[in-house]
Enzyme design. Sequence first.
Site, PDB file in Angstrom:
ATOM      1  N   ASP A  12      -9.658  41.456 -52.632  1.00 37.06           N
ATOM      2  CA  ASP A  12      -9.015  41.842 -51.378  1.00 37.06           C
ATOM      3  C   ASP A  12      -7.752  41.014 -51.126  1.00 37.06           C
ATOM      4  O   ASP A  12      -7.666  39.848 -51.533  1.00 37.06           O
ATOM      5  CB  ASP A  12     -10.002  41.650 -50.213  1.00 37.06           C
ATOM      6  CG  ASP A  12      -9.576  42.386 -48.972  1.00 37.06           C
ATOM      7  OD1 ASP A  12      -8.697  43.268 -49.064  1.00 37.06           O
ATOM      8  OD2 ASP A  12     -10.119  42.085 -47.883  1.00 37.06           O
ATOM      9  N   HIS A  29      -0.471  44.620 -55.846  1.00 39.13           N
ATOM     10  CA  HIS A  29      -1.466  45.194 -56.757  1.00 39.13           C
ATOM     11  C   HIS A  29      -1.171  44.801 -58.210  1.00 39.13           C
ATOM     12  O   HIS A  29      -2.089  44.528 -58.988  1.00 39.13           O
ATOM     13  CB  HIS A  29      -1.491  46.712 -56.616  1.00 39.13           C
ATOM     14  CG  HIS A  29      -1.976  47.190 -55.278  1.00 39.13           C
ATOM     15  ND1 HIS A  29      -3.121  46.696 -54.688  1.00 39.13           N
ATOM     16  CD2 HIS A  29      -1.473  48.116 -54.418  1.00 39.13           C
ATOM     17  CE1 HIS A  29      -3.313  47.295 -53.523  1.00 39.13           C
ATOM     18  NE2 HIS A  29      -2.325  48.157 -53.336  1.00 39.13           N
ATOM     19  N   LEU A 123     -19.435  38.620 -72.559  1.00 45.28           N
ATOM     20  CA  LEU A 123     -19.182  38.804 -71.129  1.00 45.28           C
ATOM     21  C   LEU A 123     -19.308  40.290 -70.828  1.00 45.28           C
ATOM     22  O   LEU A 123     -18.699  41.115 -71.502  1.00 45.28           O
ATOM     23  CB  LEU A 123     -17.778  38.306 -70.756  1.00 45.28           C
ATOM     24  CG  LEU A 123     -17.338  38.557 -69.304  1.00 45.28           C
ATOM     25  CD1 LEU A 123     -18.241  37.804 -68.330  1.00 45.28           C
ATOM     26  CD2 LEU A 123     -15.881  38.152 -69.097  1.00 45.28           C
TER      27      LEU A 123
END
Length: 235
Positions: A12, A29, A123
């Site tokens: 966020d 972004h 991962l």
Amino acid sequence: MNVPNHIAIILDGNGRWAKKRGMPRSYGHVKGCANLETICDVMKDLGVKYLTVYAFSTENWKRSKEEIDGLMKLFRNYLKKCISISDRNKMRVKIIGDITAFDKDIQDSIIKLEEHSSQYDELHFQIALNYGARDEMVRGVRRMLEDCRTGKLNPEDMDEKCFSGYLDTAGIPDPDLMIRTSGEQRLSNFLLWQLAYTEFYFTPVAWPDFDKEELIRIIEKYNERDRRYGGVKEE
């Protein structure tokens, strides 16, 4: 330092971060996407096994056409670049959410990335795209009801474990720690089922500024908490 097995992050603050710098939201972004690549490297180095990030929600379609178009362009570039990131980190990538809302080329890139990275397991990286927890549960219930209709599932056999198997995160352990950046203190329809026993941490740091030092500080705070499910810390 006890590192959580699974960390979930609500990414966020990209737009607000850019606005403070007199830049368009799209700039935030782009910077946030670049930081995601860095944080994947950090997670791998720290020994985190599962990372799930909230990148685009079912509600994000309500944003301006200009911002949506910019995000789609960003997704196209990142999904292709993520193949090399997965190779570098031996990282398996899975997209959670309803990808049918995206253009076919984006859907094709998602399939290609998931297939390419399926060989890795150091991962496990889940990216929530066009994801909403309520939508996830509704889609899961539809599949479950269809299996009941066709006889694949006996309704009496339904339990929490069975229901979890119908969610987008089937086979993935629930998060131990959920982090939301940029100061907001709400879940925004993210992993509502999976976060039942998760520790939450809300940091004022916007996602583009979130770094290894902030992550380690949060993990240290996480280590100070009692992790006994369903109980409270004894005096």
